[in-house]
Design a protein around this motif. Structure first.
Motif, mmCIF file in Angstrom:
data_model
loop_
_atom_site.group_PDB
_atom_site.id
_atom_site.type_symbol
_atom_site.label_atom_id
_atom_site.label_comp_id
_atom_site.label_asym_id
_atom_site.label_seq_id
_atom_site.Cartn_x
_atom_site.Cartn_y
_atom_site.Cartn_z
ATOM 1 N N ILE A 80 38.104 38.430 35.720
ATOM 2 C CA ILE A 80 37.897 39.517 36.682
ATOM 3 C C ILE A 80 36.405 39.736 36.929
ATOM 4 N N HIS A 83 34.941 37.084 39.052
ATOM 5 C CA HIS A 83 35.356 37.201 40.457
ATOM 6 C C HIS A 83 34.499 38.219 41.212
ATOM 7 N N TRP A 84 34.312 39.416 40.643
ATOM 8 C CA TRP A 84 33.627 40.481 41.371
ATOM 9 C C TRP A 84 32.112 40.434 41.223
ATOM 10 N N ASN A 99 44.545 41.236 46.336
ATOM 11 C CA ASN A 99 44.230 39.879 46.794
ATOM 12 C C ASN A 99 43.522 39.069 45.708
ATOM 13 N N SER A 100 42.688 39.754 44.928
ATOM 14 C CA SER A 100 41.976 39.047 43.864
ATOM 15 C C SER A 100 42.948 38.499 42.827
ATOM 16 N N SER A 101 44.036 39.225 42.576
ATOM 17 C CA SER A 101 45.019 38.758 41.594
ATOM 18 C C SER A 101 45.715 37.491 42.084
ATOM 19 N N LYS A 103 44.352 35.282 44.019
ATOM 20 C CA LYS A 103 43.365 34.206 43.968
ATOM 21 C C LYS A 103 43.160 33.729 42.532
ATOM 22 N N THR A 121 41.410 45.852 36.153
ATOM 23 C CA THR A 121 40.424 46.138 37.210
ATOM 24 C C THR A 121 40.416 47.631 37.533
#
Length: 333
Positions: A80, A83-84, A99-101, A103, A121
């Motif tokens: 996580i 990603h961010w 959406n991140s999950s 991806k 998150t």
């Protein structure tokens, strides 16, 4: 007073007060025009922080560091955070988190998306909200399919252990007994060291990875016997069951089930069986939760309290010594 520049030696510095807050630092240059531009940018940034609030500039990485420093669980955080990275918290919406999950775990099911992305998150951002760095956020969970979990029973554990011993795997047999008898999770049981075991007093120190705590578990006699059978040449710094991680148990576990001709249950079914057997024996849910290391009673009731199929179970409402006597007389007649 706005931010002004001044010279110290050959290097320009800035100082001043913006929106009631003092600002001071070095421009890191000997060029006056460059220093003036830097000072102007510092003043503009100070006004943005004042007008927009801290959420305008706090990054996810900063929030995650604060979350870790507060002693919160770092489970699932690595992916996580990667990603961010330095994304401002204010730019992270509920939809973006969902959406991140997708991806991060493109082939995963809803339960994995919820557990490994959405929950942690959201926890980080809401922790930042408690520090007044940003508003709190609520993220809609993905739909999950409820699977009927089959608990291990005493008979299943006995059959599994007999086969494991016949296969020359006494440590696996002892592992099954331990998980069923204490409610330990697979990873917790595999992480158990001999230093955590007190066979004489029938106690084990279980380090609960999921809730980051420890508990003292009582080991029933059957568990003590199973562990005693593998305790020769024990070393306090070694793993009791000989498995470094829970993942290393999976393949050999399934093979034992197949050879024993029993249902192919997972190691977690032992923990499931601990709760279900205790509840069916009349132990109250609060005690079951405490002895098995669940954080709350609701979890136990939601996942492990199974309804009984026998419709005559309602006879217990009027079950007294008198009804027992009357039933006996009717049967004899």
């Amino acid at each position: 007073m706005s931010v002004q520049i001044y010279k110290r030696g050959k290097i320009w510095h800035y100082r001043g007060t913006v929106a009631g807050r003092r600002s001071r630092g070095t421009c890191g240059t000997s060029d006056k025009k460059t220093a003036q531009r830097i000072a102007a940018e510092v003043e503009a940034a100070s006004w943005r922080r004042h007008l927009d609030g801290p959420a305008a500039h706090v990054t996810f990485a900063q929030a995650a560091i604060a979350y870790r420093n507060a002693g919160k669980s770092d489970r699932f955080l690595a992916k996580i955070e990667d990603h961010w990275r330095d994304a401002a918290i204010r730019e992270i919406s509920a939809g973006a988190i969902r959406n991140s999950s997708l991806k991060l775990y493109p082939n995963a099911k809803g339960a994995t998306h919820n557990r490994q992305v959405i929950v942690p998150t959201q926890a980080i951002i809401n922790f930042a909200a408690e520090l007044e760095w940003c508003p709190p956020i609520k993220v809609k969970r993905f739909k999950t399919s409820t699977k009927t979990k089959i608990p291990a029973t005493r008979d299943w554990i006995s059959a599994f252990s007999d086969q494991a011993i016949a296969d020359g795997l006494p440590h696996l047999a002892a592992l099954a007994y331990f998980m069923f008898g204490t409610g330990a999770r697979r990873g917790e049981a595999c992480g158990l060291l001999w230093a955590d075991i007190d066979l004489f007093n029938k106690k084990a120190v279980i380090h609960q990875s999921k809730i980051e705590d420890t508990r003292i578990a009582h080991m029933p006699q059957a568990v003590v016997v199973a562990i005693a059978n593998i305790s020769s040449n024990r070393n306090e710094d070694e793993h009791v069951f000989g498995y470094a991680t829970g993942e290393s148990v999976g393949q050999v576990w399934g093979n034992v089930c197949k050879r024993a001709g029993i249902a192919k249950l997972t190691p977690h079914s032992c923990r499931h069986g601990f709760a279900t057997t205790m509840l069916q024996a009349g132990i109250d849910p609060k005690t079951v939760a405490m002895r098995g290391g669940w954080k709350d009673v609701a979890t136990v009731m939601k996942h492990y309290a199974h309804a009984m199929d026998d419709p005559t179970v309602t006879d217990v409402l009027f079950d007294t010594p008198v009804t027992h006597t009357q039933a006996g007389k009717q049967a004899s007649n």
